[in-house]
Design an enzyme around this catalytic site. Structure first.
Site, PDB file in Angstrom:
ATOM      1  N   CYS A  87      -4.681   1.478  -4.538  1.00 15.44           N
ATOM      2  CA  CYS A  87      -6.045   1.018  -4.794  1.00 15.44           C
ATOM      3  C   CYS A  87      -6.454  -0.036  -3.762  1.00 15.44           C
ATOM      4  CB  CYS A  87      -6.146   0.492  -6.231  1.00 15.44           C
ATOM      5  SG  CYS A  87      -7.852   0.378  -6.804  1.00 15.44           S
ATOM      6  N   HIS A 204      -3.639   4.878  -9.691  1.00 18.33           N
ATOM      7  CA  HIS A 204      -2.634   3.859  -9.990  1.00 18.33           C
ATOM      8  C   HIS A 204      -1.398   4.479 -10.650  1.00 18.33           C
ATOM      9  CE1 HIS A 204      -4.949   0.047  -9.448  1.00 18.33           C
ATOM     10  NE2 HIS A 204      -5.990   0.844  -9.620  1.00 18.33           N
ATOM     11  N   GLU A 206       1.365   3.149 -11.185  1.00 15.63           N
ATOM     12  CA  GLU A 206       2.048   2.161 -12.037  1.00 15.63           C
ATOM     13  C   GLU A 206       1.449   2.125 -13.435  1.00 15.63           C
ATOM     14  OE1 GLU A 206      -0.298   1.395  -9.994  1.00 15.63           O
ATOM     15  OE2 GLU A 206      -1.407  -0.396 -10.601  1.00 15.63           O
TER      16      GLU A 206
END
Lengths: 235, 742
Positions: A87, A204, A206
């Protein structure tokens, strides 16, 4: 395996990346402060996390490229170290010219936060080896300036070198305008440099890598990185 | 004392929003006339916004104590223990007036203010929510305001890295001239590491840090304490401009600072800026403070003491540290690139003295400024309008033969339509805690390092409160609790934002008194402490008050995060059960408003003991693993709740076939809003267990149908009443708000 998570002022997914690397994958993980004059050579992986570095004033990532730590990150990348930009991290990598192209305002003119399907276009990279060919991953996006742009020549080069790693797609992998959330050229969601050691992506991973959630698609990316580093194959 | 400016005239007093009576009180208690700077200080500190002078008397009716409460009202936010050495810090606050004048900045700085209230106490902010109320959808200003407010919240919240996980949005003509923007924040803190806003320890240095002080926002607190009129647009310069990047740095710097043992007391500069934090910190510490204004970091030249003291520039903090630790603290702030300076020290005598280059410009006793405002017991009077609206004659509302069109119209009406257009503009996932994404009854967040999770909901049906403020406020509490219960949690604390009109009108004070009494009674009944809150009065434009809107936010605890339950149906073949009683109640309903444009009748009857028993039953069905979905019936009644259970699944919608037995009107049966009803679904094998549990506690319970198919089919007494494809319903429900706002 040593991982470093860069903290710019305004980074806000730094804790999330740190959490996944350290507590989910049990990797040795350290913070890297943006002002530091640090020798990064002991790291195997540097993550530039999401957020709003320096408030993203002027343009996302535009100020971060000049920070002290980026000189070290560029040196690290040029000597073959693995760098993952997520990002805002992707935006910084682009601004720092470690990756080609630009990230501009979403064509919706709005911030978008939702889980979207992305198709893995190249599974032979050091970041995607664990993703089965052409598989579709569901990964959240959360950005305002995530529309990837590159000129036609640049795009041709990316395609020829198989540098496009992820594209936004439909639930069954259909890459069409309907499933392009932000107006990215060619539905591009993530790319890799020519040398294959620096990857940036807007989604993302994560955010879908912690076993507290049913969706663990993001783990494939981290597992790929770990595996490629463990096997000692250079990127 | 240095001679300052001219003598104070009655005109100046009025321009400061004070009455001559208040001015005389200052003179009497002070034993002299205040100078202009001091008058400015009194005007903000005695404003309704800061002093709670109209509301304080009534707020005493709210229960504020409980075994889990670590900090009740009076500090920056309330604190409730959740076990495992952790506590939650939370509060809701209004930013109504600024947001109406300048929606983007008004809403953004509202988020900034509430965030600071939370991290000031040592807590890491982990969730934001908001309750937004706009005017009629067809009012020419509404779309502009919605876009601005949502953009402001999105920009500020996203940049600070705190997820916005839930909220509510209502549209009603009563907010045409005065929108409401109420923002909630919750933080997590180790329960033995809570910081308070007090200045103690004579000689301890007072440090200012954060952004520089500019001329923005001067008199914001006073603006929030008066009605709007035609000239309100001219107040735009009193709206502050937010810098979320500076806020993010403040969060990190504060939390890092609090890891050390340097801090004595800390407070943000919110309404009334440096003035309020200085006086309040001294007030809580029982001390005084000497302040030197020349050391305050300033954005521009030539600012007077008056400007500096009343500025509401954002992202600023005041901290008292132990003597000897100031250099370490300053170094930490500089690490985060924040402006910081020692601006004063704590003194023995409870007096605040403010100097400019060594010349004293203010000398005021702390107690007089902080607690000196009159506790007004304003007169109350039952409003005349109630006689006209508190009953509804259903004889002239023809009953429905079929419900399809009504259901579709309700699902596409702005109050009921899905709000993804809004929440997709908010980062609702950052920090990796959001287990329950927006779009179910309550937001659910895991608590890292424990098995636990938190459920959050914010609610108020202001139409009910307009028709009956006492019961309306009770319903707000009950519904909010029910949302928590449906998500698998038990309520542990409540914060409120009491939005009302001009308190100088006895009718408004009556609404206020009734609502606070009702809320207090419901909270006592459910055993939920009110640990923080905010009162916003003067929500009027040209004499037209908003509906009384006592918004409540309830925090719930899930002892085990696996209890987390969502509202949508899960599996084909599961059975659908309705807990609770459906009565012929259409008063104040969304149905009457949307279909007949009528705001009339009594709000539905709330039986508190029944509500409690139903909540307990629902929780036990969830904890025993029986209920796989639970959804509260609220606006739009059973019909809308059924449709939402079919279509709110994040992936594919699912149909259901229901057979309802009824002895009442069809419209009341499907779209009436009888309270305390919960729709649950469970596997066919669990049926006996579920029925036995309901029977054991003596609660009305009926299995009304089965999940499956592509359509929502509702038969009433054997006759088809609704039959619609769920994919079509979903499209209407998902698309309505977006196509309106764009």
């Amino acid at each position: 395996m040593n991982c470093g998570v860069v903290v710019f002022p305004g980074s806000n997914c730094d804790h999330d990346c740190f959490h996944i690397l350290k507590h989910v994958f049990k990797l040795h993980t350290e913070w890297i402060w943006h002002k530091g004059d640090m020798d990064l050579s002991r790291f195997d992986l540097i993550v530039l996390p999401g957020g709003f570095s320096y408030g993203d004033y002027l343009r996302a990532g535009a100020i971060a490229q000049f920070s002290t730590v980026m000189k070290d990150v560029i040196r690290f990348a040029e000597s073959g170290g693995r760098v993952l930009g997520i990002c805002n991290g992707f935006q910084v990598l682009v601004e720092a010219k470690l990756l080609p192209g630009a990230l501009i305002q979403n064509n919706t003119q709005k911030f978008i936060c939702k889980t979207v399907p992305v198709r893995v276009e190249n599974t032979s990279t050091a970041f995607t080896g664990e993703c089965a060919g052409e598989s579709v991953l569901n990964i959240p996006i959360a950005h305002h300036q995530g529309s990837y742009f590159i000129d036609p020549d640049g795009l041709r080069q990316l395609e020829e070198n198989r540098q496009v790693v992820f594209r936004y797609c439909g639930p069954s992998g259909e890459v069409t305008d309907e499933f392009n959330p932000n107006g990215s050229v060619g539905n591009i969601a993530g790319i890799i440099n020519e040398a294959g050691n620096v990857m940036g992506l807007m989604p993302h991973p994560e955010r879908c890598a912690d076993p507290a959630w049913p969706n663990l698609d993001g783990q494939l990316i981290f597992k790929s990185i770990i595996k490629s580093l463990q096997s000692g194959v250079s990127a | 004392m240095k001679p300052v400016t001219p003598t104070i005239t009655p005109d100046m007093v009025r321009q400061h929003g004070m009455t001559l009576e208040e001015f005389r009180r200052i003179q009497d208690l002070l034993g002299r006339a205040p100078n202009v700077t001091e008058l400015g200080i009194f005007s903000v500190m005695w404003s309704e916004h800061c002093s709670y002078k109209s509301s304080r008397y009534y707020l005493k009716k709210l229960p504020t104590e409980g075994p889990r409460v670590l900090q009740g009202p009076g500090e920056n936010a309330g604190v409730v223990d959740i076990g495992d050495g952790m506590a939650v810090v939370f509060k809701i606050e209004s930013h109504n007036h600024p947001s109406f004048i300048e929606p983007r900045q008004g809403a953004a700085t509202g988020v900034g203010g509430i965030l600071r209230d939370i991290f000031t106490m040592g807590a890491r902010p982990i969730a934001l929510m908001n309750s937004l109320r706009f005017g009629a959808a067809d009012h020419p200003r509404t779309r502009f305001l919605v876009n601005g407010v949502v953009d402001g919240i999105s920009n500020y919240g996203n940049c600070t890295g705190v997820p916005t996980v839930g909220g509510e949005i209502y549209f009603d003509p009563c907010y045409n001239g005065n929108i409401l923007v109420n923002v909630f924040c919750l933080g997590l803190v180790p329960s033995d590491k809570i910081f308070l806003g007090n200045a103690s320890g004579v000689g301890n240095p007072v440090i200012y840090f954060g952004s520089k002080t500019g001329r923005d926002g001067i008199h914001g607190a006073s603006m929030a304490s008066s009605e709007f009129d035609e000239s309100s647009e001219e107040k735009r310069p009193t709206v502050q401009v937010g810098d979320p990047f500076a806020e993010k740095l403040l969060i990190e710097a504060c939390l890092e600072l609090m890891n050390e043992d340097w801090v004595v007391g800390i407070q943000d500069m919110g309404a009334a800026g440096l003035t309020c934090s200085t006086f309040e910190m001294a007030g809580r510490g029982g001390t005084g403070i000497d302040l030197e204004l020349s050391r305050v970091p300033k954005r521009e030249e030539g600012m007077t003491p008056y400007d500096i003291l009343l500025s509401e520039s954002q992202e600023r903090m005041l901290v008292v540290v132990h003597k000897g630790m100031e250099e370490e603290a300053l170094a930490l702030f500089h690490k985060w690139d924040l402006d910081a300076a020692i601006v004063g020290e704590v003194t023995d005598k409870p007096v605040v003295r403010i100097f400019e280059n060594g010349n004293e410009v203010v000398n005021l006793p702390v107690e007089l400024v902080v607690d000196g405002a009159l506790d007004l017991k304003r007169p109350t009077k039952k409003p005349g309008y109630l006689q006209k609206v508190d009953h509804v004659n259903l004889a002239d509302v023809p009953d429905l033969a079929r419900g399809d069109e009504t259901l579709k119209k309700l699902l596409a009406s702005p109050n009921i339509a899905n709000k993804h257009w809004v929440y997709e503009q908010y980062d609702h996932m950052v920090r990796l805690n959001t287990l329950g994404l927006p779009g179910s009854d309550a937001a659910v967040l895991r608590v890292k390092g424990t098995k636990k999770a938190l459920a959050l909901s914010v609610d108020c049906n202001s139409r009910y409160c307009y028709l009956d403020p006492f019961h309306g406020a009770q319903i707000a509490v009950a519904e909010c609790v029910r949302n928590i219960v449906c998500s698998g949690g038990g309520p542990i604390g409540l914060t409120n934002c009491l939005n009302f009109g001009n308190p100088e009108k006895p009718e408004i004070m009556w609404q206020f008194e009734q609502a606070v009494s009702g809320m207090g009674e419901a909270c006592k009944f459910f055993n939920i402490p009110v640990v923080s809150g905010n009162v916003s009065l003067y929500n009027e434009t040209i004499g037209e008050a908003i509906y009384p809107t006592p918004t409540v936010a309830v925090v719930g605890l899930l002892e085990d995060r696996t209890y987390h339950t969502t509202q949508w149906f899960k599996e084909e073949g599961d059975l659908v059960g309705l807990i609770g009683l459906t009565m012929e109640e259409l008063g104040g309903s969304e149905y009457l408003s949307v279909m007949c444009e009528r705001v009339e009748g009594k709000p539905p009857y709330l039986d508190l003991p029944l509500a409690r028993t139903i909540n307990n039953l629902c929780l036990s069905l969830i904890k025993d693993g029986l209920a796989v979905s639970a959804h509260d019936c609220s606006e739009g009644g059973l019909g809308v709740a059924l449709a939402e259970s079919c279509i709110s699944h994040p992936h594919a919608p699912t149909g259901a076939v229901l057979d309802v037995e009824s002895t009442i009107r069809n419209d009341a049966c499907l779209f009436g809003e009888s309270q305390s009803r919960i729709l649950v679904s469970f596997s066919a094998e669990s049926r006996t267990a579920v029925e036995e549990k309901a029977k054991a506690v003596g609660v009305p319970f009926k299995v009304i149908g089965k999940v499956g198919g592509d359509s929502l089919v509702v038969n009433v007494n054997g006759e088809e009443f609704i039959n619609e494809e769920v994919s079509h319903l979903k499209k209407l429900w998902m698309g309505a708000l977006e196509s309106y706002v764009r």
